[in-house]
Scaffold this active site. Structure first.
Site, PDB file in Angstrom:
ATOM      1  N   LYS A  24      38.934   6.605   2.018  1.00  0.00           N
ATOM      2  CA  LYS A  24      39.351   5.114   1.522  1.00  0.00           C
ATOM      3  C   LYS A  24      38.001   4.127   2.000  1.00  0.00           C
ATOM      4  O   LYS A  24      37.183   4.542   2.750  1.00  0.00           O
ATOM      5  CB  LYS A  24      40.134   4.715   2.562  1.00  0.00           C
ATOM      6  CG  LYS A  24      41.056   3.626   1.986  1.00  0.00           C
ATOM      7  CD  LYS A  24      42.145   3.965   0.888  1.00  0.00           C
ATOM      8  CE  LYS A  24      42.812   2.807   0.397  1.00  0.00           C
ATOM      9  NZ  LYS A  24      43.843   3.237  -0.366  1.00  0.00           N
TER      10      LYS A  24
HETATM   11  P1  NAD Z   1      47.312  -6.057  -5.015  1.00  0.00           P
HETATM   12  O1  NAD Z   1      46.227  -6.786  -4.421  1.00  0.00           O
HETATM   13  O2  NAD Z   1      47.260  -6.341  -6.636  1.00  0.00           O
HETATM   14  O3  NAD Z   1      48.901  -6.773  -4.547  1.00  0.00           O
HETATM   15  C1  NAD Z   1      49.180  -7.067  -3.297  1.00  0.00           C
HETATM   16  C2  NAD Z   1      50.471  -7.943  -3.536  1.00  0.00           C
HETATM   17  O4  NAD Z   1      50.753  -8.094  -1.966  1.00  0.00           O
HETATM   18  C3  NAD Z   1      50.072  -9.493  -3.873  1.00  0.00           C
HETATM   19  O5  NAD Z   1      51.197  -9.887  -4.622  1.00  0.00           O
HETATM   20  C4  NAD Z   1      49.910 -10.111  -2.427  1.00  0.00           C
HETATM   21  O6  NAD Z   1      50.120 -11.504  -2.762  1.00  0.00           O
HETATM   22  C5  NAD Z   1      50.984  -9.309  -1.811  1.00  0.00           C
HETATM   23  N1  NAD Z   1      50.845  -9.677  -0.415  1.00  0.00           N
HETATM   24  C6  NAD Z   1      49.750  -9.594   0.520  1.00  0.00           C
HETATM   25  N2  NAD Z   1      49.889  -9.815   1.695  1.00  0.00           N
HETATM   26  C7  NAD Z   1      51.100 -10.090   1.985  1.00  0.00           C
HETATM   27  C8  NAD Z   1      52.146 -10.142   3.007  1.00  0.00           C
HETATM   28  N3  NAD Z   1      51.570 -10.324   4.169  1.00  0.00           N
HETATM   29  N4  NAD Z   1      53.607 -10.393   2.919  1.00  0.00           N
HETATM   30  C9  NAD Z   1      53.917 -10.030   1.556  1.00  0.00           C
HETATM   31  N5  NAD Z   1      53.163  -9.980   0.302  1.00  0.00           N
HETATM   32  C10 NAD Z   1      51.837  -9.944   0.726  1.00  0.00           C
HETATM   33  O7  NAD Z   1      47.417  -4.693  -4.400  1.00  0.00           O
HETATM   34  P2  NAD Z   1      47.949  -3.457  -4.869  1.00  0.00           P
HETATM   35  O8  NAD Z   1      46.843  -2.505  -5.506  1.00  0.00           O
HETATM   36  O9  NAD Z   1      49.262  -3.838  -5.599  1.00  0.00           O
HETATM   37  O10 NAD Z   1      48.461  -2.447  -3.650  1.00  0.00           O
HETATM   38  C11 NAD Z   1      49.738  -2.888  -2.958  1.00  0.00           C
HETATM   39  C12 NAD Z   1      49.989  -1.884  -1.726  1.00  0.00           C
HETATM   40  O11 NAD Z   1      49.915  -0.344  -2.818  1.00  0.00           O
HETATM   41  C13 NAD Z   1      48.849  -1.599  -0.759  1.00  0.00           C
HETATM   42  O12 NAD Z   1      49.417  -1.177   0.550  1.00  0.00           O
HETATM   43  C14 NAD Z   1      48.033  -0.497  -1.513  1.00  0.00           C
HETATM   44  O13 NAD Z   1      47.370   0.543  -0.601  1.00  0.00           O
HETATM   45  C15 NAD Z   1      48.979   0.488  -2.155  1.00  0.00           C
HETATM   46  N6  NAD Z   1      48.494   1.214  -3.257  1.00  0.00           N
HETATM   47  C16 NAD Z   1      47.931   0.766  -4.247  1.00  0.00           C
HETATM   48  C17 NAD Z   1      47.486   1.548  -5.353  1.00  0.00           C
HETATM   49  C18 NAD Z   1      47.121   0.883  -6.751  1.00  0.00           C
HETATM   50  O14 NAD Z   1      46.629   1.950  -7.455  1.00  0.00           O
HETATM   51  N7  NAD Z   1      46.492  -0.090  -6.696  1.00  0.00           N
HETATM   52  C19 NAD Z   1      48.007   3.040  -5.142  1.00  0.00           C
HETATM   53  C20 NAD Z   1      48.426   3.375  -4.262  1.00  0.00           C
HETATM   54  C21 NAD Z   1      48.978   2.593  -3.117  1.00  0.00           C
END
Ligand code: NAD
Length: 417
Positions: free
Chosen positions: A108
């Protein structure tokens, strides 16, 4: 000792790995190797801002383990990210790639910054300099980054270009790229699609009819917006979603197309027409069949776990549930699809993107989605079978699946020299 949330993040994963290794009689060498990270790089680098002044940023790249293949894991841009959090997320990646059986290890990366406060040109300069700083670790056969919170395909493109300027054309150095430079069809929605697949498999298992299921989604970014859209397409009723500024609720269901347009226009889901405002904390406690935390870590904790009314929690986010909360959910009969399984769709399609890059070939979306579907379905069935056989929750069963594969690979490879 008063341990901060971030320090607790790695400790939580470490402790679970340690306990399950002991339970499975995995050798001490493997256990010790898996309860720490193999490589950690901290970088501090200057970036010239648009007004001419210089800011110094901190960043990290951590490889937890690369026994089963090149390390793999996203890059996060967030103002509160810490080295310890990156270690925890790297360890989760090692487990995730092993659960779904893709030939990768876990890593990461992160930069401590708020991308929303940077202009596009500042973001590009920051990204290119960070890429140059971590170029000593990454590479198509070494460690392959991808998007995470706060990063997107454009950021991946800048990293691919920077690395390629230094080492020659290398699309396989990073995944989640735009289609025009070797990205895979289906990658953008892959994590949400994988989460949708596991949520529906869980619904079938606990006998919830998807066509009548109500769903609340915390976080409306890459993962949350995709999973909401795809579950709605399967007939589920999405009653609540939220982002960092707050949430919206309508027990009769949300108009997702309109909501996406509202978010694009205003930057948030808050204030969308025909909805009641709710807080992120309230969303987690709503009456619903399926709850999808898809924002950040440590959202379902000891204090609110007993108030979760959902029958299924499918963890789109990494680490949204603390170990104390896990015990409460399990005791209350909530079926949890753990992060290392529920959100593995992203790394599966990242793997397929890398395979296409190595073959210099491009697959149709249906081909990619077909692979994703069968890999997610097989992994879910395997973990469910272990959970039933060993009488453990799905997280423990997923860790058991992963650790058995990791220990076998470590033993087969032996120790150099
Ligand atoms: P992103 O930045 O696209 O979206 C994150 C979302 O969470 C946004 O809508 C943001 O406003 C919201 N957010 C941030 N802080 C918050 C809070 N305190 N309370 C509520 N909402 C909040 O990120 P993403 O890529 O969608 O990732 C989200 C989660 O999924 C993370 O834990 C990430 O590690 C995990 N993840 C992402 C991927 C990927 O392919 N992008 C893969 C596996 C896991």
């Amino acid at each position: 000792m008063n341990t901060s949330v971030d320090e607790q993040a790695f400790e939580n994963v470490r402790k679970l790995i340690n306990d399950i290794c002991q339970r499975m009689s995995i050798s001490e060498t493997c256990r010790l190797r898996l309860t720490g990270c193999e490589r950690e790089l901290t970088v501090r680098f200057p970036v010239k801002m648009d007004d001419g002044h210089v800011r110094v940023f901190s960043g990290f790249r951590v490889v937890h383990n690369d026994t089963r293949g090149p390390a793999k894991g996203g890059i996060r841009y967030h103002p509160d990210v810490s080295l310890d959090e990156v270690r925890a997320l790297a360890a989760l990646m090692t487990l995730k790639t092993a659960v779904v059986n893709v030939p990768y290890g876990g890593a990461k990366g992160a930069v401590v910054c708020n991308p929303k406060d940077l202009s596009l040109t500042e973001l590009e300069r920051l990204t290119r300099r960070y890429a140059a700083e971590i170029a000593v670790l990454i590479g198509p056969n070494l460690d392959i980054p991808a998007p995470d919170v706060g990063t997107n395909p454009q950021v991946m493109a800048w990293i691919m270009d920077t690395y390629s300027q230094m080492r020659g054309y290398s699309p396989g150095v990073i995944t989640g790229k735009p289609l025009e430079i070797g990205g895979s069809k289906g990658r953008f929605e892959a994590t949400g699609r994988g989460c949708m697949i596991t949520a529906l498999l869980a619904a079938k298992h606990v006998r919830v009819d998807a066509e009548e299921a109500t769903v609340a989604v915390q976080g409306f970014g890459n993962v949350g917006a995709a999973v909401a859209k795809l579950l709605a397409r399967e007939g589920c009723l999405i009653t609540a979603v939220s982002d960092s500024r707050g949430g919206v609720y309508n027990p009769k269901g949300l108009d997702l197309e309109g909501l996406l347009a509202h978010k694009t226009e205003t930057g948030s889901v808050v204030g969308f027409k025909n909805t009641e405002p709710i807080t992120n904390a309230e969303l987690l406690e709503l009456p619903c069949d399926i709850l999808i935390p898809a924002a950040l870590e440590h959202q379902i904790v000891e204090a609110n776990a007993a108030s979760v009314k959902a029958k299924i929690v499918a963890e789109g986010a990494n680490g949204p549930t603390t170990p104390e909360a896990d015990r409460i959910l399990y005791a209350n009969g909530v079926f949890v699809v753990p992060d290392v399984l529920a959100n593995a769709g992203g790394v599966i399609v990242s793997y397929l993107e890398w395979v296409q890059n190595l073959q210099v070939f491009c697959w149709e979306e249906a081909h990619v989605n077909g692979y994703l579907h069968s890999m997610m379905t097989n992994a879910f069935a395997e973990v469910l079978e272990i959970s039933a056989r060993e009488k453990v929750d799905m997280r423990t069963a997923a860790y058991m699946t992963a650790l058995r594969r990791l220990a076998a690979a470590m033993t087969a490879r032996g120790i150099f020299p």
